[in-house]
Design an enzyme around this catalytic site. Structure first.
Site, PDB file in Angstrom:
ATOM      1  N   ASP A 126      34.586  46.508  47.710  1.00  0.00           N
ATOM      2  CA  ASP A 126      35.747  47.359  47.461  1.00  0.00           C
ATOM      3  C   ASP A 126      35.316  48.818  47.515  1.00  0.00           C
ATOM      4  OD1 ASP A 126      34.466  47.821  45.077  1.00  0.00           O
ATOM      5  OD2 ASP A 126      35.834  46.642  43.870  1.00  0.00           O
ATOM      6  N   SER A 127      36.262  49.714  47.466  1.00  0.00           N
ATOM      7  CA  SER A 127      35.953  51.124  47.701  1.00  0.00           C
ATOM      8  C   SER A 127      35.316  51.811  46.496  1.00  0.00           C
ATOM      9  CB  SER A 127      37.227  51.877  48.066  1.00  0.00           C
ATOM     10  OG  SER A 127      38.088  51.981  46.939  1.00  0.00           O
ATOM     11  N   GLY A 128      35.473  51.236  45.322  1.00  0.00           N
ATOM     12  CA  GLY A 128      34.986  51.875  44.104  1.00  0.00           C
ATOM     13  C   GLY A 128      35.985  52.819  43.478  1.00  0.00           C
ATOM     14  N   GLY A 129      37.118  53.025  44.151  1.00  0.00           N
ATOM     15  CA  GLY A 129      38.110  53.947  43.615  1.00  0.00           C
ATOM     16  C   GLY A 129      38.692  53.501  42.298  1.00  0.00           C
ATOM     17  N   PHE A 130      38.903  52.196  42.145  1.00  0.00           N
ATOM     18  CA  PHE A 130      39.472  51.684  40.898  1.00  0.00           C
ATOM     19  C   PHE A 130      38.519  51.931  39.732  1.00  0.00           C
ATOM     20  CE2 PHE A 130      39.782  48.288  37.726  1.00  0.00           C
ATOM     21  CZ  PHE A 130      41.075  48.487  37.300  1.00  0.00           C
ATOM     22  N   ASP A 143      41.258  54.493  48.285  1.00  0.00           N
ATOM     23  CA  ASP A 143      42.711  54.648  48.127  1.00  0.00           C
ATOM     24  C   ASP A 143      42.982  55.316  46.785  1.00  0.00           C
ATOM     25  OD1 ASP A 143      41.813  52.361  46.726  1.00  0.00           O
ATOM     26  OD2 ASP A 143      43.838  51.571  46.624  1.00  0.00           O
ATOM     27  N   GLN A 152      49.649  50.804  49.038  1.00  0.00           N
ATOM     28  CA  GLN A 152      50.028  51.165  47.678  1.00  0.00           C
ATOM     29  C   GLN A 152      51.555  51.259  47.573  1.00  0.00           C
ATOM     30  OE1 GLN A 152      48.295  51.221  44.984  1.00  0.00           O
ATOM     31  NE2 GLN A 152      46.212  51.099  45.793  1.00  0.00           N
ATOM     32  N   GLY A 212      47.026  47.861  43.844  1.00  0.00           N
ATOM     33  CA  GLY A 212      47.874  48.451  42.825  1.00  0.00           C
ATOM     34  C   GLY A 212      48.808  47.494  42.123  1.00  0.00           C
ATOM     35  N   ASP A 271      40.708  37.945  45.033  1.00  0.00           N
ATOM     36  CA  ASP A 271      39.518  38.079  44.195  1.00  0.00           C
ATOM     37  C   ASP A 271      39.982  38.370  42.780  1.00  0.00           C
ATOM     38  OD1 ASP A 271      38.587  41.070  43.158  1.00  0.00           O
ATOM     39  OD2 ASP A 271      40.064  41.130  44.755  1.00  0.00           O
ATOM     40  N   CYS A 284      37.772  16.855  38.367  1.00  0.00           N
ATOM     41  CA  CYS A 284      36.889  17.874  38.952  1.00  0.00           C
ATOM     42  C   CYS A 284      35.567  17.246  39.383  1.00  0.00           C
ATOM     43  CB  CYS A 284      36.629  18.986  37.932  1.00  0.00           C
ATOM     44  SG  CYS A 284      35.546  20.295  38.540  1.00  0.00           S
ATOM     45  N   CYS A 318      32.824  19.176  40.173  1.00  0.00           N
ATOM     46  CA  CYS A 318      31.756  20.168  40.088  1.00  0.00           C
ATOM     47  C   CYS A 318      30.533  19.583  39.377  1.00  0.00           C
ATOM     48  CB  CYS A 318      32.239  21.428  39.375  1.00  0.00           C
ATOM     49  SG  CYS A 318      32.309  21.318  37.577  1.00  0.00           S
ATOM     50  N   CYS A 335      31.031  19.113  35.526  1.00  0.00           N
ATOM     51  CA  CYS A 335      31.851  17.962  35.121  1.00  0.00           C
ATOM     52  C   CYS A 335      31.172  16.631  35.435  1.00  0.00           C
ATOM     53  CB  CYS A 335      33.217  18.029  35.803  1.00  0.00           C
ATOM     54  SG  CYS A 335      34.313  19.291  35.101  1.00  0.00           S
ATOM     55  N   HIS A 375      31.842  25.766  36.744  1.00  0.00           N
ATOM     56  CA  HIS A 375      33.072  24.972  36.692  1.00  0.00           C
ATOM     57  C   HIS A 375      34.288  25.798  37.082  1.00  0.00           C
ATOM     58  CE1 HIS A 375      36.308  22.360  35.420  1.00  0.00           C
ATOM     59  NE2 HIS A 375      36.798  23.413  34.772  1.00  0.00           N
TER      60      HIS A 375
END
Length: 375
Positions: free
Chosen positions: A90-94, A144, A193, A221, A271, A309, A311, A314, A340
């Site tokens: 990601d851009s790191g802006g957040f 952004d 946005q 956003g 994500d 499940c 995994c 489990c 899990h």
């Protein structure tokens, strides 16, 4: 990047996306590896136990520590972490916005104070891409102007204006760098946005999606304080203006219900820190809803977390054992619980894809909710 739509079931899409490092079948959930590591897991866990084809790294955090030039010297994120499949950064802006009390966006970028040592930094569209070139991520998100909700109409309009200007600067810079042999195998996504304002989303989507050299587009956003239905309505409205022939990514979302609802609305990629963060706090996701493993009711429970499940957690361990590990603050708990929860999310995506390929997504969604009502 190669991208193709394998099947549609109304608005839900099953697609294949190929980068330099992996072939990704969508819908896909990307585990979050903020500092180049999915918390409590290593690359072997991600590849051998989870079959993760793509994970997310955080540009802000990796820039501050260990430094993008350090990562570059190890051969980029793939050489540094030994995870062989794709990375999205990601851009790191957040993070510049959320982690610094002194962050300040202007027309050219975002000035912020490091949450580690208080040093001052300045992210611009070009600076962010230079960092991501060093990280050698397969998909690079551009800078952004994120707005917390609720926000005034004027602030949303300013966010759209800045985001479009930065997107134009970023794509022009990226295309010029590729001509120099830099970032040739890296792909670049723009971020739409507009808050929950439909007119704003339409303007932002139309302006960004007209920049045809972008490899994909994200909806940013959202999941920042608005009601779930507002989010769903905004996504449904926004995807109408996004190109059919490129990936669609909804950033930072969310619960299993959020994923299913937004797949139905045409989103391909997701994500969120929720599966790993919740795992560490004792909340585990199952086919029948969430359980709180620290509850005393599980102390003598010899059943797996989820009988449906497959995994490794489990297959091998009981609720009672995990309850003990959590209460004893044993580090092993974090790994088993994270494995899990991520397996549940990734498997949910595989089941959704299979349903789309077989034109039975509505049946899949109905069964998904029906199981939760019987817990």
């Amino acid at each position: 990047m190669r991208f193709q739509i394998d099947n549609r079931d109304k608005n839900a899409r099953a697609c294949t996306l190929q980068t330099a490092h992996s072939t990704i079948q969508t819908p896909i959930f990307m585990p979050v590896g903020t500092v180049g590591s999915v918390k409590s897991l290593d690359a072997k866990d991600l590849v051998e136990l989870l079959d993760a084809k793509i994970i997310l790294g955080n540009t802000y955090h990796l820039y501050l520590r260990p430094g993008d030039e350090v990562v570059r010297d190890f051969g980029g994120l793939h050489g540094f972490t030994k995870f062989p499949n794709s990375f999205l950064t990601d851009s790191g802006g957040f993070q510049a916005f959320s982690l610094s009390k002194n962050s300040k966006p202007d027309e050219k970028g975002i000035k912020f104070k490091s949450h580690i040592d208080g040093s001052m930094h300045y992210f611009t569209p070009k600076k962010v891409l230079d960092i991501e070139y060093n990280l050698n991520s397969d998909i690079m998100m551009i800078l952004d102007d994120l707005v917390a909700l609720p926000a005034s109409k004027q602030r949303i309009e300013l966010s759209i204006k800045r985001t479009t200007a930065w997107a134009k600067e970023a794509i022009e810079y990226h295309m010029s760098q590729k001509q120099k042999g830099i970032g040739v195998e890296q792909n670049i996504f723009a971020i739409i946005q507009g808050g929950t304002d439909k007119e704003g989303r339409k303007i932002s989507a139309n302006e960004l999606c007209s920049l045809e050299d972008y490899d994909g587009f994200a909806i940013g956003g959202l999941s920042v304080g608005e009601a779930n239905q507002q989010m769903y309505d905004t996504v449904e409205f926004t995807t109408e203006f996004m190109p059919e022939n490129k990936p669609r990514y909804l950033m930072g979302v969310g619960t299993p219900e959020d994923l299913v609802e937004n797949i139905e609305r045409g989103v391909d990629m997701f994500d969120c820190v929720m599966p790993t963060r919740n795992a560490r706090n004792g909340t585990l996701f199952t086919s029948f809803g969430k359980i709180n493993i620290k509850s005393a009711r599980y102390k003598l429970d010899d059943a797996p977390l989820d009988k449906e499940c497959g995994c490794s957690t489990c297959r091998n361990y009981s609720r009672g054992y995990l309850n003990h590990l959590f209460r004893a603050r044993e580090l092993t708990y974090f790994r088993l619980a994270s494995l899990h929860n991520l397996h549940y999310y990734l498997n949910l995506m595989k089941e959704a894809r299979e349903a789309i390929m077989q034109n039975r997504f509505q049946e899949f969604k109905k069964n998904f909710y029906a199981k939760r009502s019987t817990k």
